[in-house]
Design an enzyme around this catalytic site. Structure first.
Site, PDB file in Angstrom:
ATOM      1  N   SER A 208     -56.329 -66.492  62.578  1.00 54.82           N
ATOM      2  CA  SER A 208     -56.967 -66.273  63.878  1.00 54.82           C
ATOM      3  C   SER A 208     -55.897 -66.173  64.980  1.00 54.82           C
ATOM      4  CB  SER A 208     -57.968 -67.400  64.154  1.00 54.82           C
ATOM      5  OG  SER A 208     -58.815 -67.052  65.201  1.00 54.82           O
ATOM      6  N   ASP A 282     -74.168 -62.027  42.517  1.00 57.09           N
ATOM      7  CA  ASP A 282     -73.620 -63.380  42.612  1.00 57.09           C
ATOM      8  C   ASP A 282     -73.808 -63.977  44.015  1.00 57.09           C
ATOM      9  OD1 ASP A 282     -71.967 -61.680  43.962  1.00 57.09           O
ATOM     10  OD2 ASP A 282     -70.085 -62.442  43.143  1.00 57.09           O
ATOM     11  N   ASP A 452     -66.371 -61.777  58.373  1.00 60.96           N
ATOM     12  CA  ASP A 452     -65.891 -62.453  59.589  1.00 60.96           C
ATOM     13  C   ASP A 452     -66.830 -62.118  60.749  1.00 60.96           C
ATOM     14  OD1 ASP A 452     -64.393 -63.199  61.946  1.00 60.96           O
ATOM     15  OD2 ASP A 452     -62.563 -63.135  60.757  1.00 60.96           O
ATOM     16  N   HIS A 498     -64.927 -66.348  59.219  1.00 62.65           N
ATOM     17  CA  HIS A 498     -63.709 -66.320  60.021  1.00 62.65           C
ATOM     18  C   HIS A 498     -62.757 -67.453  59.648  1.00 62.65           C
ATOM     19  CE1 HIS A 498     -60.960 -65.458  63.152  1.00 62.65           C
ATOM     20  NE2 HIS A 498     -61.139 -66.609  63.765  1.00 62.65           N
TER      21      HIS A 498
HETATM   22 CA   LIG Z   1     -72.191 -59.285  44.607  1.00 60.86          CA
END
Ligand SMILES: [Ca+2]
Ligand SMILES: *[C@@H]1O[C@H](CO)[C@@H](O)[C@H](O)[C@H]1NC(C)=O
Ligand SMILES: *[C@@H]1O[C@H](CO)[C@@H](O)[C@H](O)[C@H]1NC(C)=O
Ligand SMILES: *[C@@H]1O[C@H](CO)[C@@H](O)[C@H](O)[C@H]1NC(C)=O
Ligand SMILES: *[C@@H]1O[C@H](CO)[C@@H](O)[C@H](O)[C@H]1NC(C)=O
Ligand SMILES: *[C@@H]1O[C@H](CO)[C@@H](O)[C@H](O)[C@H]1NC(C)=O
Ligand SMILES: *[C@@H]1O[C@H](CO)[C@@H](O)[C@H](O)[C@H]1NC(C)=O
Ligand SMILES: *[C@@H]1O[C@H](CO)[C@@H](O)[C@H](O)[C@H]1NC(C)=O
Ligand SMILES: *[C@@H]1O[C@H](CO)[C@@H](O)[C@H](O)[C@H]1NC(C)=O
Length: 585
Positions: A208, A282, A452, A498
């Site tokens: 950051s 997933d 993010d 983030h």
């Molecule tokens: Ca996936």
């Protein structure tokens, strides 16, 4: 070493020679006398004076980090916490504090690491420094001269309304880090009695604002660094800070202030809808580009959302949030339009693109509205970081903008361009020619969470692309990308938020061992092909994962990840800023 002339210097030199002969344990190294005897010569950097009387030391035994830390793995280590003050010659009252964590001499591996801050902080202390010590590096941090390790630069940026503190601006911009590392490296050599021809490896790690600070060094002082592990950098400053207000202006322009639950539901549904596009169901949207290409947010109109009432909460760090009522409704056309407009990024009133935006499936943190119990309506809540940039650095007379009345897309564009000009040499930090760094053999691992919600992932892609096109102008895209990969690699971290993992996509990987990977690359020439990562939460916690190097993108076939080249996907990451009259790197 200079010849001791005064009795005091002579006494110090005696301590130094006896101490160095016996400097075998942390206890030997971690005394004020020893540290003073090893201070770099007071004039070794023109314009700064070290203050020997300011040295403090204390030993910390058996410090430990947990297995779910984001920037280093679990470890236990002891270190010497050494602090030191210095001043800039000719600046009355000036004082800068630096802190170095020194590993046990038995564990020292000829490494030095600088660490950075976040937001308007230049210091993040124990969130960053362990990453050095656990790898046998002296780890350094600075307070920038802002008053203390817990004072952020925004507290001192104005000397008076209308008067910027230029010293603090430049210190925050890049100068404090240069001084930190110059002092830190020489001090390290002295403290550990390194022979002059022994190589001290020099690293940087930060995310950051800490990532921006890292780039500020690489872009200016190419030969100071062997390697840097940089996450989601807050660079291209005026654009990055102003874009935080873009979501607010989208709601204001469209005249619709979505309840927080409605936007949350849009995100949850987007994640479910796009999960499998990467070939693996997933819960992780590893291909936000395919999500953007193939998923139409409009299909979410009419889906029910529900969030229970929540009491007011106060947080030590952020502003407290007001109590919210039960939110029970269905996703509206208006909310979907807000989402789409935010994802498109800022365009001016003539429809020309001005800046980029967040990826599809990231949360809409900047859209966040506030509930008004008097009117029973959701209202605009001005984004703090965006407002602060305008009030503090452009208007120079406040720390907050309480409303955005009259602010339009064109206003945002103007702020971005005015800020770009004013802060080009300090905060902007997107200088794309890294030739000195490359020539000196430097290596960078640059990563950015694909979900993010504070610094758009495409911001990092744009910078990587700027470096590629500036440094390899005569090579094809693919050849330039390959050439760049030899020393500067970019990784988009599937599902990550983030500088952190993402609770909404818990099965995603996080590159926790970046520093180790970087060290192996720099010191053992092990060039990464994919980035080593670990699942840090959820049912698969602890499992190893690999992340594809940009511009390759992950695609699972029969459960096996491949890193594919997909031009259509790559194209979604690139924006033509035809609304800005000059190049934006
Ligand atoms: Ca996936
Ligand atoms: C640190 O941990 C080691 C190993 O567990 C132990 O022997 C030692 O006593 C500990 N040191 C302190 C000061 O607690
Ligand atoms: C390091 O030293 C400084 C200055 O004495 C002190 O404020 C800080 O708490 C110390 N940190 C640790 C982890 O010991
Ligand atoms: C600038 O003015 C505001 C009010 O407009 C005041 O609250 C603030 O303290 C002033 N800042 C400085 C540094 O004088
Ligand atoms: C979105 O998903 C998260 C995690 O599964 C859940 O905690 C949250 O309640 C969901 N939000 C809404 C509005 O359904
Ligand atoms: C939400 O509102 C709908 C329609 O008014 C109602 O059928 C449903 O029971 C409500 N859900 C909850 C959890 O209160
Ligand atoms: C809520 O709305 C009322 C009426 O418009 C307004 O006076 C008040 O300032 C608002 N409250 C907050 C916290 O913004
Ligand atoms: C703050 O600065 C802006 C831009 O110069 C100016 O328009 C505004 O009036 C100033 N506000 C105060 C309270 O001085
Ligand atoms: C890669 O990550 C795994 C955990 O996922 C870790 O055990 C291993 O040491 C890491 N490799 C490197 C080179 O850091």
């Amino acid at each position: 070493m200079r010849t001791p002339s005064t009795p005091r210097a002579l006494a110090l030199a005696v301590i130094a020679s006896t101490a160095s002969a016996a400097a075998a344990s942390l206890k030997d190294v971690c005394t004020v006398e020893y540290a003073k005897s090893k201070l770099p010569a007071s004039d070794f950097i023109q314009g700064i004076t070290l203050d020997p009387s300011s040295v403090t030391t204390n030993i910390v035994y058996n410090a430990s980090t947990s297995a779910d830390s984001t920037f280093y793995p679990a470890a236990t280590f002891s270190y010497c916490n050494l602090t030191l003050a210095y001043s800039h010659d000719g600046r009355a009252g000036d004082q800068v504090l630096v802190q170095y964590w020194l590993p046990d001499p038995a564990k020292f591996e000829n490494r030095y690491l600088s660490t950075g801050g976040g937001g308007y902080a230049i210091y993040s202390g124990s969130q960053s420094l362990p990453g050095g010590v656990m790898y046998g590096a002296v780890a350094g941090a600075t307070d920038g001269g802002f008053g203390s390790f817990s004072t952020n630069v925004d507290a001192v940026m104005l000397l008076a309304n209308g008067t910027l503190n230029y010293e603090s601006l430049y210190m925050f911009g890049y100068k404090a880090h240069w001084e930190l590392s110059k002092i830190g490296k020489q001090f390290t050599r002295n403290l550990y009695n390194m022979a002059e021809k022994t190589k001290l490896y020099s690293y940087y790690q930060g995310c950051s604002e800490g990532g921006r600070e890292g780039w500020s060094q690489i872009q200016r002082y190419g030969d100071e660094w062997d390697g840097a592990a940089i996450g989601a950098p807050a660079f291209r400053w005026s654009f990055q800070q102003t874009q935080h207000l873009y979501s607010n202006i989208v709601t204001q322009t469209l005249g619709y202030y979505p309840p927080t639950c409605e936007m949350e539901k849009i995100v949850n549904e987007t994640i479910s809808a796009c999960d499998s596009l990467d070939g693996l169901k997933d819960g992780v949207v590893s291909r936000s580009d395919l999500c953007q290409l193939h998923f139409d947010l409009s299909t979410l109109v009419g889906k029910p959302y529900y969030c229970p009432a929540a009491a007011a909460s106060s947080s030590a760090h952020g502003p407290s949030s007001a109590a919210t009522p039960v939110q029970n409704g269905t996703i509206s056309k208006e909310a979907v339009e807000v989402a789409k407009e935010v994802i498109r990024g800022l365009r001016d009133s003539q429809g020309r693109q001005v800046y980029l935006s967040y990826q599809t499936a990231a949360t809409f943190a900047d859209v966040t509205t506030q509930y008004n119990s008097t009117t029973d309506k959701w209202e605009l809540s001005v984004d703090g970081l965006g407002a602060e940039f305008i009030a503090l650095l452009l208007n120079k007379n406040g720390t907050d903008l309480s409303n955005l009345n009259g602010v339009t897309y064109d206003t945002l564009k103007e702020w971005m361009i005015v800020g770009m000009q004013e802060y080009a040499s300090t905060l902007q930090t997107n200088w794309p020619d890294l030739t000195p760094f490359h020539n000196a053999g430097g290596k960078v691992i640059h990563f950015h969470g694909e979900a993010d919600n504070s610094i758009p992932t495409a911001s990092s892609v744009r910078y990587w692309e700027s470096v590629r096109s500036i440094m390899y102008p005569s090579l094809s895209y693919k050849d330039g990308a390959d050439a760049l990969k030899d020393w500067y690699q970019l990784y988009l971290v599937p599902g990550a938020a983030h500088c952190s993992t993402n609770t909404l996509q818990p099965n995603g990987p996080f590159p926790q061992t970046n520093l180790q990977v970087l060290i192996n690359w720099v010191e053992k020439d092990v060039k990464p092909v994919t980035l080593n990562a670990t699942v840090l939460q959820g049912e698969n916690v602890g499992q190893n994962r690999q992340i594809c190097a940009w511009p390759l993108r992950p695609l699972w076939k029969n459960g096996k990840m491949e890193c594919e080249y997909d031009q259509k996907s790559i194209d979604t990451w690139h924006y033509d800023f035809d609304g800005v009259p000059l190049p934006v790197y």
